[in-house]
Design a protein around this motif. Structure first.
Motif, PDB file in Angstrom:
ATOM      1  N   ILE A  15       0.842  -1.193   0.000  1.00 11.29           N
ATOM      2  CA  ILE A  15       0.000   0.000   0.000  1.00 11.29           C
ATOM      3  C   ILE A  15       0.881   1.248   0.000  1.00 11.29           C
ATOM      4  CG2 ILE A  15      -1.797   1.268   1.264  1.00 11.29           C
ATOM      5  CD1 ILE A  15      -2.622  -1.518   0.080  1.00 11.29           C
ATOM      6  N   ALA A  16       0.646   2.122  -0.980  1.00  8.21           N
ATOM      7  CA  ALA A  16       1.348   3.401  -1.067  1.00  8.21           C
ATOM      8  C   ALA A  16       0.590   4.431  -0.232  1.00  8.21           C
ATOM      9  CB  ALA A  16       1.418   3.853  -2.526  1.00  8.21           C
ATOM     10  N   TYR A  17       1.344   5.296   0.453  1.00  4.95           N
ATOM     11  CA  TYR A  17       0.694   6.311   1.276  1.00  4.95           C
ATOM     12  C   TYR A  17       1.568   7.536   1.457  1.00  4.95           C
ATOM     13  CZ  TYR A  17       3.633   4.909   5.252  1.00  4.95           C
ATOM     14  OH  TYR A  17       4.704   4.655   6.086  1.00  4.95           O
ATOM     15  N   HIS A  18       0.919   8.638   1.834  1.00  4.72           N
ATOM     16  CA  HIS A  18       1.576   9.868   2.260  1.00  4.72           C
ATOM     17  C   HIS A  18       1.008  10.191   3.633  1.00  4.72           C
ATOM     18  CE1 HIS A  18       3.535  11.372  -1.458  1.00  4.72           C
ATOM     19  NE2 HIS A  18       2.632  10.605  -2.042  1.00  4.72           N
ATOM     20  N   LYS A  19       1.894  10.489   4.568  1.00  4.12           N
ATOM     21  CA  LYS A  19       1.437  10.868   5.906  1.00  4.12           C
ATOM     22  C   LYS A  19       2.097  12.182   6.289  1.00  4.12           C
ATOM     23  CE  LYS A  19       0.522   9.440  10.533  1.00  4.12           C
ATOM     24  NZ  LYS A  19       1.374   9.413  11.685  1.00  4.12           N
ATOM     25  N   THR A  20       1.279  13.100   6.760  1.00  3.27           N
ATOM     26  CA  THR A  20       1.745  14.373   7.282  1.00  3.27           C
ATOM     27  C   THR A  20       1.631  14.307   8.792  1.00  3.27           C
ATOM     28  OG1 THR A  20       0.933  15.527   5.325  1.00  3.27           O
ATOM     29  CG2 THR A  20       1.327  16.867   7.286  1.00  3.27           C
ATOM     30  N   GLU A  21       2.747  14.528   9.476  1.00  2.00           N
ATOM     31  CA  GLU A  21       2.715  14.536  10.938  1.00  2.00           C
ATOM     32  C   GLU A  21       2.050  15.815  11.427  1.00  2.00           C
ATOM     33  OE1 GLU A  21       3.499  11.945  12.729  1.00  2.00           O
ATOM     34  OE2 GLU A  21       4.301  10.827  11.041  1.00  2.00           O
ATOM     35  N   GLY A  22       1.413  15.728  12.571  1.00  2.87           N
ATOM     36  CA  GLY A  22       0.767  16.893  13.147  1.00  2.87           C
ATOM     37  C   GLY A  22      -0.082  16.489  14.330  1.00  2.87           C
ATOM     38  N   GLN A  23      -0.877  17.414  14.784  1.00  4.62           N
ATOM     39  CA  GLN A  23      -1.760  17.160  15.908  1.00  4.62           C
ATOM     40  C   GLN A  23      -2.941  16.321  15.463  1.00  4.62           C
ATOM     41  OE1 GLN A  23      -2.837  20.748  18.001  1.00  4.62           O
ATOM     42  NE2 GLN A  23      -0.806  21.609  17.737  1.00  4.62           N
ATOM     43  N   GLY A  24      -3.536  15.617  16.413  1.00  2.99           N
ATOM     44  CA  GLY A  24      -4.682  14.763  16.118  1.00  2.99           C
ATOM     45  C   GLY A  24      -5.980  15.439  16.453  1.00  2.99           C
ATOM     46  N   PRO A  25      -7.083  14.792  16.135  1.00  8.48           N
ATOM     47  CA  PRO A  25      -7.115  13.481  15.514  1.00  8.48           C
ATOM     48  C   PRO A  25      -6.566  13.516  14.087  1.00  8.48           C
ATOM     49  CG  PRO A  25      -9.340  14.356  15.664  1.00  8.48           C
ATOM     50  CD  PRO A  25      -8.438  15.320  16.379  1.00  8.48           C
ATOM     51  N   CYS A  26      -5.967  12.403  13.674  1.00  3.98           N
ATOM     52  CA  CYS A  26      -5.429  12.298  12.325  1.00  3.98           C
ATOM     53  C   CYS A  26      -6.588  12.267  11.331  1.00  3.98           C
ATOM     54  CB  CYS A  26      -4.601  11.020  12.185  1.00  3.98           C
ATOM     55  SG  CYS A  26      -3.850  10.810  10.561  1.00  3.98           S
ATOM     56  N   ILE A  27      -6.507  13.117  10.323  1.00  7.03           N
ATOM     57  CA  ILE A  27      -7.499  13.124   9.252  1.00  7.03           C
ATOM     58  C   ILE A  27      -7.074  12.075   8.235  1.00  7.03           C
ATOM     59  CG2 ILE A  27      -8.592  14.483   7.436  1.00  7.03           C
ATOM     60  CD1 ILE A  27      -7.865  16.984   9.181  1.00  7.03           C
ATOM     61  N   VAL A  28      -7.976  11.165   7.904  1.00  6.20           N
ATOM     62  CA  VAL A  28      -7.700  10.079   6.963  1.00  6.20           C
ATOM     63  C   VAL A  28      -8.615  10.254   5.762  1.00  6.20           C
ATOM     64  CG1 VAL A  28      -7.723   7.582   6.614  1.00  6.20           C
ATOM     65  CG2 VAL A  28      -7.095   8.526   8.850  1.00  6.20           C
ATOM     66  N   PHE A  29      -8.021  10.315   4.573  1.00  7.79           N
ATOM     67  CA  PHE A  29      -8.824  10.429   3.363  1.00  7.79           C
ATOM     68  C   PHE A  29      -8.943   9.067   2.697  1.00  7.79           C
ATOM     69  CE2 PHE A  29      -9.724  11.148  -1.097  1.00  7.79           C
ATOM     70  CZ  PHE A  29     -10.816  11.998  -1.001  1.00  7.79           C
ATOM     71  N   CYS A  30     -10.178   8.601   2.508  1.00 10.33           N
ATOM     72  CA  CYS A  30     -10.477   7.351   1.801  1.00 10.33           C
ATOM     73  C   CYS A  30     -11.052   7.718   0.441  1.00 10.33           C
ATOM     74  CB  CYS A  30     -11.484   6.511   2.587  1.00 10.33           C
ATOM     75  SG  CYS A  30     -10.897   5.939   4.177  1.00 10.33           S
ATOM     76  N   GLY A  31     -10.308   7.401  -0.596  1.00 10.33           N
ATOM     77  CA  GLY A  31     -10.703   7.768  -1.945  1.00 10.33           C
ATOM     78  C   GLY A  31     -11.791   6.874  -2.510  1.00 10.33           C
ATOM     79  N   GLY A  32     -12.239   7.229  -3.695  1.00 11.61           N
ATOM     80  CA  GLY A  32     -13.301   6.506  -4.362  1.00 11.61           C
ATOM     81  C   GLY A  32     -12.790   5.384  -5.248  1.00 11.61           C
ATOM     82  N   LEU A  33     -13.726   4.671  -5.807  1.00 13.11           N
ATOM     83  CA  LEU A  33     -13.438   3.559  -6.701  1.00 13.11           C
ATOM     84  C   LEU A  33     -12.637   4.052  -7.904  1.00 13.11           C
ATOM     85  CD1 LEU A  33     -14.223   0.491  -7.058  1.00 13.11           C
ATOM     86  CD2 LEU A  33     -15.974   1.310  -8.617  1.00 13.11           C
ATOM     87  N   LYS A  34     -11.517   3.420  -8.161  1.00 13.08           N
ATOM     88  CA  LYS A  34     -10.594   3.753  -9.259  1.00 13.08           C
ATOM     89  C   LYS A  34      -9.959   5.130  -9.106  1.00 13.08           C
ATOM     90  CE  LYS A  34     -12.281   0.630 -12.801  1.00 13.08           C
ATOM     91  NZ  LYS A  34     -12.685   0.495 -14.209  1.00 13.08           N
ATOM     92  N   SER A  35     -10.076   5.735  -7.941  1.00 11.76           N
ATOM     93  CA  SER A  35      -9.392   6.994  -7.665  1.00 11.76           C
ATOM     94  C   SER A  35      -8.058   6.679  -7.003  1.00 11.76           C
ATOM     95  CB  SER A  35     -10.226   7.862  -6.724  1.00 11.76           C
ATOM     96  OG  SER A  35     -11.417   8.261  -7.343  1.00 11.76           O
ATOM     97  N   ASP A  36      -7.227   7.696  -6.891  1.00 10.38           N
ATOM     98  CA  ASP A  36      -5.970   7.489  -6.182  1.00 10.38           C
ATOM     99  C   ASP A  36      -5.685   8.669  -5.269  1.00 10.38           C
ATOM    100  OD1 ASP A  36      -4.468   9.543  -7.589  1.00 10.38           O
ATOM    101  OD2 ASP A  36      -4.324   8.157  -9.267  1.00 10.38           O
TER     102      ASP A  36
END
Length: 145
Positions: A15-36
Motif C-alpha cells: 500500500i502506497a501512502y503519504h502521511k503528514t505529521e501533526g496534531q490529532g485526531p489524524c485526518i484520513v482520506f479514503c478515496g473513491g473507486l478507481k481513484s488514487d
C-alpha cells in the motif's frame, strides 16, 4: 510533492501512502473507486491540514494508484483490509475519516470496525449501495447466476 511511502499488509499487498505529521485526531482520506491519493480532494485536504498543523493520511487501496495489484483482482472487502492495515501501521489515537464516493463506504466500514478510534466522519457523495443499485440491478438473470 514528497515521495510515497509503502507498507506491506498481512495479506501481501503493498500500500502506497503519504502521511503528514501533526496534531490529532489524524485526518484520513479514503478515496473513491478507481481513484488514487493524488486526486484533487485528497491533495487539497492534505494542504488544508498541513496549514493547520493537523496530522493527515492519504493512501491508495490495492489495485489503485501506486499500490500493488490489479484493480480487477480487488473488492470492497480487500480494500477494507487495506484501510485497516494502513491505519494500524501508521496511525495511533483518534481519527477523523473523510470518505469520497466508495471511500464513504470504507469510512462507514471503519466506523463499524474501530468505533472507539473514530472521532469524526465525513462522507462526500458516499456510495455504500453502488454495487446493488449501480450494477446488480442492471445485470441479466444469466449474469446474476
Amino acid at each position: 510533492m514528497s515521495q510515497a511511502h509503502y507498507f506491506d499488509t498481512p495479506q501481501g499487498r503493498r500500500i502506497a501512502y503519504h502521511k503528514t505529521e501533526g496534531q490529532g485526531p489524524c485526518i484520513v482520506f479514503c478515496g473513491g473507486l478507481k481513484s488514487d491519493m493524488e486526486g484533487t480532494k485528497a491533495v487539497h485536504l492534505e494542504a488544508w491540514a498541513r496549514d493547520r498543523g493537523l496530522a493527515f493520511l492519504r493512501f491508495d487501496y490495492s489495485g489503485h494508484g501506486e499500490s500493488s495489484g490489479a484493480f480487477e483482482d480487488g473488492c470492497i472487502g480487500d480494500w477494507h483490509e487495506d484501510t485497516l492495515a494502513i491505519l494500524e501501521a501508521v496511525t495511533e489515537g483518534p481519527l477523523c475519516v473523510v470518505g469520497s464516493s466508495m471511500g464513504g463506504w470504507q469510512a462507514l466500514l471503519l466506523a463499524r470496525a474501530i468505533p472507539r478510534r473514530i472521532k469524526g466522519l465525513v462522507t462526500i457523495a458516499a456510495a455504500p449501495d453502488f454495487t446493488e443499485d449501480g450494477y446488480w440491478a442492471n445485470f441479466t438473470d444469466a449474469q446474476k447466476a
